[in-house]
Design a protein around this motif. Structure first.
Motif, PDB file in Angstrom:
ATOM      1  N   ASP A 162       1.645   4.898   0.741  1.00  0.00           N
ATOM      2  CA  ASP A 162       1.132   5.893   1.684  1.00  0.00           C
ATOM      3  C   ASP A 162       0.383   6.990   0.916  1.00  0.00           C
ATOM      4  O   ASP A 162       0.830   7.416  -0.157  1.00  0.00           O
ATOM      5  N   PRO A 163      -0.769   7.442   1.438  1.00  0.00           N
ATOM      6  CA  PRO A 163      -1.568   8.443   0.719  1.00  0.00           C
ATOM      7  C   PRO A 163      -0.801   9.675   0.256  1.00  0.00           C
ATOM      8  O   PRO A 163      -1.031  10.172  -0.848  1.00  0.00           O
ATOM      9  N   GLU A 219      -7.447   1.108  -1.629  1.00  0.00           N
ATOM     10  CA  GLU A 219      -6.914   2.268  -2.317  1.00  0.00           C
ATOM     11  C   GLU A 219      -5.419   2.383  -1.996  1.00  0.00           C
ATOM     12  O   GLU A 219      -5.010   2.212  -0.854  1.00  0.00           O
ATOM     13  N   GLY A 220      -4.638   2.616  -3.001  1.00  0.00           N
ATOM     14  CA  GLY A 220      -3.195   2.693  -2.801  1.00  0.00           C
ATOM     15  C   GLY A 220      -2.478   1.380  -3.013  1.00  0.00           C
ATOM     16  O   GLY A 220      -1.250   1.323  -2.912  1.00  0.00           O
ATOM     17  N   TYR A 228       0.865  -1.175   0.000  1.00  0.00           N
ATOM     18  CA  TYR A 228       0.000   0.000   0.000  1.00  0.00           C
ATOM     19  C   TYR A 228       0.906   1.230   0.000  1.00  0.00           C
ATOM     20  O   TYR A 228       1.711   1.404   0.914  1.00  0.00           O
ATOM     21  N   ARG A 272       1.013   8.807  -3.123  1.00  0.00           N
ATOM     22  CA  ARG A 272       0.306   8.233  -4.274  1.00  0.00           C
ATOM     23  C   ARG A 272       0.405   9.072  -5.538  1.00  0.00           C
ATOM     24  O   ARG A 272       0.639   8.519  -6.618  1.00  0.00           O
TER      25      ARG A 272
END
Length: 103
Positions: free
Chosen positions: A51-52, A77-78, A49, A55
Motif C-alpha cells: 500500500d502506498p 509501483e509498490g 503490492y 512503502r
C-alpha cells in the motif's frame, strides 16, 4: 496486517514480529500467495503490492528481489516479493494487495 485480494476481499491477521509477509500469508492460508520457493527469492509467486502509505517503511527491493519482480505479471509501483519483507514493529498495521495474476 491486512491482505487484500484482487476482488477486494480483506483478510486481517495477527502477524508475528520477525516473520516475513509470505510466512504470515502461508500460515493463514491467504489465497494467491503460493510461495513455491519457500522464501528463497527465486520465484515471484509471493508477489504483492505494498500500500502506498506503507512503502517508505517497507523499504526498497534488493537487486536480487528486483530481478525476480521483473519475472512477475502485473508489476507496478509498490510491487514487492512478500518473502523479502520482514515484519517489524514499524510495520504494524501493514496493508498489502494481491495481484490479479495470483488469484
Amino acid at each position: 496486517m491486512t491482505f487484500i485480494e484482487h476482488d477486494g476481499t480483506a483478510h486481517q491477521v495477527d502477524a508475528q514480529l520477525g516473520d516475513t509477509i509470505m510466512q504470515t500469508a502461508t500460515r493463514y492460508g491467504i489465497p494467491g500467495i503460493v510461495a513455491e520457493c519457500g522464501g528463497n527469492c527465486s520465484c515471484a509467486t509471493c508477489h504483492v503490492y505494498v500500500d502506498p502509505a506503507w512503502r517508505p517503511r517497507a523499504g526498497s527491493p534488493s537487486p536480487t528481489e528486483a530481478e525476480m519482480i521483473d519475472c512477475a505479471l502485473h508489476v507496478q509501483e509498490g510491487s514487492r516479493l512478500s518473502c523479502q519483507i520482514q515484519l517489524t514493529a514499524e510495520l504494524d498495521g501493514l496493508i498489502v494487495r494481491i495481484p490479479e495474476s495470483q488469484t
